[in-house]
Scaffold this active site. Structure first.
Site, short mmCIF file in Angstrom:
data_model
loop_
_atom_site.label_atom_id
_atom_site.label_comp_id
_atom_site.label_asym_id
_atom_site.label_seq_id
_atom_site.Cartn_x
_atom_site.Cartn_y
_atom_site.Cartn_z
N ASP A 12 0.87 -1.17 0.00
CA ASP A 12 0.00 0.00 0.00
C ASP A 12 0.91 1.22 0.00
O ASP A 12 1.00 1.96 0.98
CB ASP A 12 -0.92 -0.02 1.22
CG ASP A 12 -1.94 1.11 1.20
OD1 ASP A 12 -2.13 1.72 0.13
OD2 ASP A 12 -2.53 1.39 2.25
N LEU A 13 1.61 1.39 -1.10
CA LEU A 13 2.61 2.44 -1.23
C LEU A 13 1.99 3.75 -1.69
O LEU A 13 0.91 3.77 -2.28
CB LEU A 13 3.66 2.01 -2.26
CG LEU A 13 4.47 0.77 -1.91
CD1 LEU A 13 5.27 0.29 -3.10
CD2 LEU A 13 5.38 1.05 -0.73
#
Length: 159
Positions: A12-13
């Site tokens: 979940d960058l």
């Protein structure tokens, strides 16, 4: 560098933006390294940009890029209230037998009953089956994407 292997890697960058460094983590080079960190039965799941047609370019390029690294890649999306749009995700595996399309609603409901206490608000067997059955226009966009994301040819969500 660790030689440790993982069953699941979740990503979940921050979105790849031109003025940032996160774009390097959305490339075929990075995904090859990540692939080497998975156990043989492992899965990799990532948030993969907006799930609406007006902003589908990043998702399509990620799908194409990951398909060059992993034998099994599936696209799905869900409405994210804080974003006020559908958001897309990709699930990848080193083995085709890890394909979420192989799991029936009945099997998902059985696993939830065995593993989860309390009630889930979003996910159940019927939801699972629907998540991975994209409409034709999305499947066409994914199928027709030719560009792969590399360090030499990055893609940015916002410019």
């Amino acid at each position: 560098e660790t030689q440790e292997k993982f069953d699941v890697i979740l990503s979940d960058l921050p979105s790849p933006i031109e003025s940032g460094h996160a774009y390097q983590l959305y490339t075929v080079e990075f995904y090859k390294i990540l692939k080497s960190k998975l156990n043989a039965d492992g899965i990799f799941v990532l948030q993969a940009g907006a799930g609406n047609l007006l902003q589908i370019e990043l998702h399509a390029k990620l799908f194409r890029t990951l398909s060059a690294v992993f034998p099994m890649v599936r696209s799905y999306s869900a409405f994210v209230p804080s974003f006020d749009v559908p958001w897309s995700f990709l699930i990848c595996s080193l083995k085709n037998n890890r394909d979420p399309l192989l799991l029936s609603a009945k099997e998902i409901d059985k696993r939830i009953k065995q593993r989860i206490r309390g009630n889930l608000k979003f996910y159940d067997g019927m939801t699972h089956e629907g998540l991975f059955k994209n409409p034709k226009y999305i499947r066409d966009v994914l199928k027709n994407e030719k560009e792969m994301i590399t360090l030499k040819k990055p893609v940015y969500f916002y410019k």
